[in-house]
Design a protein around this motif. Structure first.
Motif, mmCIF file in Angstrom:
data_model
loop_
_atom_site.group_PDB
_atom_site.id
_atom_site.type_symbol
_atom_site.label_atom_id
_atom_site.label_comp_id
_atom_site.label_asym_id
_atom_site.label_seq_id
_atom_site.Cartn_x
_atom_site.Cartn_y
_atom_site.Cartn_z
ATOM 1 N N PRO A 127 0.813 -1.225 0.000
ATOM 2 C CA PRO A 127 0.000 0.000 0.000
ATOM 3 C C PRO A 127 0.841 1.268 0.000
ATOM 4 O O PRO A 127 0.537 2.210 -0.723
ATOM 5 N N ALA A 128 1.908 1.300 0.814
ATOM 6 C CA ALA A 128 2.734 2.508 0.886
ATOM 7 C C ALA A 128 3.427 2.773 -0.448
ATOM 8 O O ALA A 128 3.570 3.920 -0.882
ATOM 9 N N VAL A 129 3.860 1.711 -1.122
ATOM 10 C CA VAL A 129 4.514 1.877 -2.420
ATOM 11 C C VAL A 129 3.504 2.344 -3.457
ATOM 12 O O VAL A 129 3.789 3.228 -4.273
ATOM 13 N N ALA A 130 2.298 1.757 -3.447
ATOM 14 C CA ALA A 130 1.261 2.188 -4.388
ATOM 15 C C ALA A 130 0.917 3.653 -4.194
ATOM 16 O O ALA A 130 0.750 4.400 -5.162
ATOM 17 N N ALA A 131 0.842 4.095 -2.928
ATOM 18 C CA ALA A 131 0.530 5.493 -2.648
ATOM 19 C C ALA A 131 1.643 6.403 -3.156
ATOM 20 O O ALA A 131 1.386 7.489 -3.691
ATOM 21 N N ARG A 132 2.875 5.945 -3.006
ATOM 22 C CA ARG A 132 4.015 6.748 -3.460
ATOM 23 C C ARG A 132 3.963 6.948 -4.967
ATOM 24 O O ARG A 132 4.158 8.058 -5.476
ATOM 25 N N TYR A 133 3.686 5.857 -5.722
ATOM 26 C CA TYR A 133 3.635 5.971 -7.178
ATOM 27 C C TYR A 133 2.401 6.748 -7.634
ATOM 28 O O TYR A 133 2.453 7.496 -8.619
#
Length: 546
Positions: free
Chosen positions: A374-380
Motif C-alpha cells: 500500500p505505501a509503495v502504491a501510494a508513493r507511485y
C-alpha cells in the motif's frame, strides 16, 4: 483503508506456503479491465490471445488466463480445417517418443489445455527475448544472434547445481521447473541453461540441438550447439562461455573440437582438466530439446496461424532438425539421434514427486506473487498525480484514475515480464517498486495477522533482494557500467554478502569492472566464484592477465 491490500498480500504469501505458488493472488481492486472477446475471424481471435499473454503484468492473471483459454477455444472452433496440420506428421513424433524410457512416455500422452496455455505463454516470453537478441546482433547474422542469446542466458540465469543433468536416487533434484518458471526465477542448472538457450534459438529461427557422447543406450548429454551453415557451433553452459575456436579465435565447431586437441584442451585448468577430449567427441549424437507440449501438444496445429501473425514458434519438426544436425557433426551422415530426456524428465518428476518439487517451486517464485505494498502504491500514485497536474496533460479523469489504480499488480512479476518483452524502462520501474524500504515493510507486516508476519517479512525481504540484483542485470545488459556496478557491488554484494545472488553478482560484475578499467578487481572477483560455473570464471580471470 489498508485492510484489503494487506489481506491480498497475506493471502499471496499464505497460498505460496500452502502449495499454491505459481498461481496469483485474488484479483486486486483496480486490475485493468480485459477486452470482451467477440466472434471475429480466427486470426483476430488468436491475435487477441497473444496480446493478453504479452502483457500479463497489466492484468489479474487468473482472469487473463480465463480469457486466453476462451479465445483459444474459439480459435479452434472457427479455424480453417487446413490449419490443423502437424509439422512432420505424427509418425515421426511417435517414433521419437518411443525411443524414450517407458516412464518418460506417459507425460507425453497426458497433456491438457492448461499445459497448452502454459506452453504458449512461455513461448511468448522466449520469443520476446529472442527478438531482443536479433536486434542487438550485428545485422542479424545467425552466429552473432546465437552468441547474443547465449550471453543473455548466462547473464540472466544464475547457475545452480539443482537439478542434476541425470538424476539418481541419491541426487534426485527438486528444482524441476518448466521454461517459463526458469525465466521467472532467474536461476538455472547447466542443463536448464542449455534448455533455455535451445528454446531461444528456436524462437530466433536457428536450429539447435543438445549434443551427446557415447552410443545409443549409454548417451551422456554434453552441451548445446547452434546448427548454422552446416556446422555445429559449441556453447558450454556449465562454464558460462562459448567454446573458443582454433587459437582462441571465434567459436569452435564440433568438427574442430574432434580434430584439434587444443580446442577442448583450452578449457582445462592446471588442477582440473576438462572432462572431454577430442577423441571423446569424434562420434556425437544430436538430441532435440522439446518437452511434450512441443511434440504432442495441441499447439502444433496453430503454428501456421502464429506464423502469419509473426507469433512465437510453439512446435518443432524434430525429425527434420535431427537430419540437419547429423550433417553438421563428426561421424557418418547416417540418420541418428533422438529426444533429449531432460525436458521429459522434468515433466515426469513434477508428476511423480510433487512433495519434493512443489516446495522448491514455491521457494523460487514466492516473491513474484506479492502485490504492491500500500505505501509503495501510494508513493507511485502521488508521483503520477503530480506529474499530470504539473505538465497539464490529461483530463481530470486521468488524474483521478492514476491516483486510484495501482501501478503494478505484482511488481516483481511485472519487472520480469517487461524485461522479457524488452520494456527496459518499465522493468526498472517495476523492480524499483519491488524494493520497499524497511519502514514500508514494517508497516505492511504490522497490519498482517501475527501468525503470518514471519513468512511475510521473509518474502518481502526476498523480493527486495531479488529486485536489487535484477536492476543490476538490466544495467549490465544495457551497457550501463556505472549503474551496474552500483547495483551489483553496493546493493547486492553490500547488502547481502552471502545471499542467494552472491556468486552471480560477482560474475556479472566482472564485465562492467573491466569496462571501467578495474581489471584486477574483476579478476579477483572471478576467482572468488564458488558456483558450478567456477571453472569458467577462473578461465576468464586468467584471460584478463596481461
Amino acid at each position: 483503508m489498508k485492510a484489503r491490500p494487506i489481506a491480498a498480500i497475506v493471502t499471496a504469501v499464505s497460498m505460496t506456503l500452502a502449495g499454491c505458488a505459481g498461481r496469483p493472488p485474488a484479483p486486486l481492486p483496480a486490475a485493468r479491465a480485459l477486452p470482451v472477446a467477440q466472434p471475429p475471424a480466427a486470426g483476430a481471435v488468436l491475435e487477441g490471445a497473444l496480446a493478453i499473454l504479452d502483457r500479463l503484468d497489466e492484468y489479474a492473471e487468473d482472469e487473463a488466463y480465463r480469457q486466453v483459454s476462451e479465445r483459444l477455444a474459439e480459435w479452434r472452433r472457427v479455424q480453417p480445417v487446413e490449419a490443423a496440420v502437424r509439422p512432420g506428421g505424427t509418425n515421426g513424433v511417435e517414433r521419437l517418443v518411443a525411443g524414450l524410457p517407458e516412464r518418460l512416455r506417459a507425460p507425453a500422452a497426458s497433456r491438457d489445455a492448461a499445459d497448452e496455455l502454459r506452453h504458449l505463454r512461455d513461448c511468448c516470453w522466449l520469443a520476446g527475448v529472442a527478438r531482443q537478441g536479433r536486434d542487438r546482433a550485428a545485422a542479424g547474422e545467425p552466429l552473432a544472434v546465437a552468441t547474443e542469446l547465449f550471453r543473455w542466458t548466462v547473464r540472466s540465469l544464475a547457475i545452480v547445481a539443482d537439478p542434476p543433468a541425470v538424476p539418481t536416487a541419491a541426487a534426485p533434484g527438486s528444482r524441476w521447473l518448466m521454461p517459463g518458471e526458469i525465466l521467472l526465477a532467474g536461476r538455472a542448472s547447466a542443463s536448464q541453461r542449455a534448455w533455455i538457450f535451445l528454446e531461444l534459438l528456436r524462437q530466433a529461427g536457428i536450429d539447435g540441438v543438445m549434443l551427446a557422447t557415447g552410443v545409443d543406450g549409454s548417451l551422456r548429454p554434453w552441451l548445446p550447439a547452434a546448427i548454422i551453415d552446416g556446422e555445429a557451433y559449441l556453447f558450454e553452459p556449465a562454464y558460462g562461455m562459448p567454446v573458443s575456436g582454433s587459437g582462441g579465435n571465434g567459436i569452435a565447431t564440433a568438427r574442430q573440437a574432434a580434430a584439434e586437441a587444443s580446442v577442448l584442451g583450452a578449457l582445462s585448468l592446471p588442477d582440473r582438466p576438462y572432462p572431454l577430449q577430442a577423441a571423446d567427441v569424434g562420434h556425437l549424437v544430436p538430441l532435440v530439446a522439446a518437452d511434450p507440449s512441443v511434440l504432442e501438444g495441441r499447439g502444433a496445429d496453430m503454428q501456421a496461424a502464429l506464423d502469419r501473425l509473426h507469433g512465437p514458434r510453439v512446435t518443432v519438426d524434430a525429425a527434420a532438425l535431427l537430419a540437419r544436425a547429423c550433417r553438421a557433426i563428426p561421424g557418418s551422415g547416417e540418420d541418428r539421434g533422438g529426444l533429449w530426456e531432460f525436458p521429459f524428465e522434468t515433466v515426469a518428476r513434477r508428476r511423480e514427486d510433487p512433495a519434493r518439487v512443489r516446495p522448491a517451486l514455491q521457494a523460487e517464485l514466492a516473491p513474484l506473487n506479492i502485490p504492491t505494498l500500500p505505501a509503495v502504491a501510494a508513493r507511485y500514485a502521488a508521483r503520477s498525480r503530480r506529474g499530470t497536474e504539473e505538465d497539464g496533460q490529461g483530463s481530470a479523469f486521468d488524474v483521478e484514475e492514476r491516483a486510484e489504480a495501482p501501478r503494478f499488480l505484482r511488481p516483481l512479476f511485472a519487472g520480469r515480464v517487461r524485461e522479457f518483452r524488452g520494456d527496459v524502462a518499465g522493468a526498472r520501474e517495476a523492480y524499483m517498486a519491488s524494493r520497499p524500504s524497511a519502514r514500508e515493510i514494517a508497516e505492511a507486516v504490522a497490519s498482517a495477522p501475527p501468525e503470518a508476519r514471519d513468512g511475510l517479512t521473509r518474502t518481502l525481504e526476498r523480493m527486495r533482494e531479488d529486485a536489487g540484483y535484477w536492476l543490476g542485470i538490466v544495467s549490465v545488459a544495457a551497457g550501463e557500467d556505472r549503474s551496474a556496478v552500483d547495483f551489483l557491488e553496493r546493493v547486492t554484494l553490500g547488502e547481502h554478502p552471502q545471499g542467494r545472488w552472491t556468486d552471480a553478482a560477482r560474475v556479472n560484475l566482472a564485465g562492467p569492472l573491466v569496462a571501467l578499467g578495474r581489471i584486477e578487481e574483476a579478476a579477483r572477483l572471478l576467482r572468488t566464484d564458488e558456483s558450478p560455473q567456477r571453472f569458467g570464471s577462473r578461465l576468464r580471470a586468467d584471460a584478463l592477465r596481461p
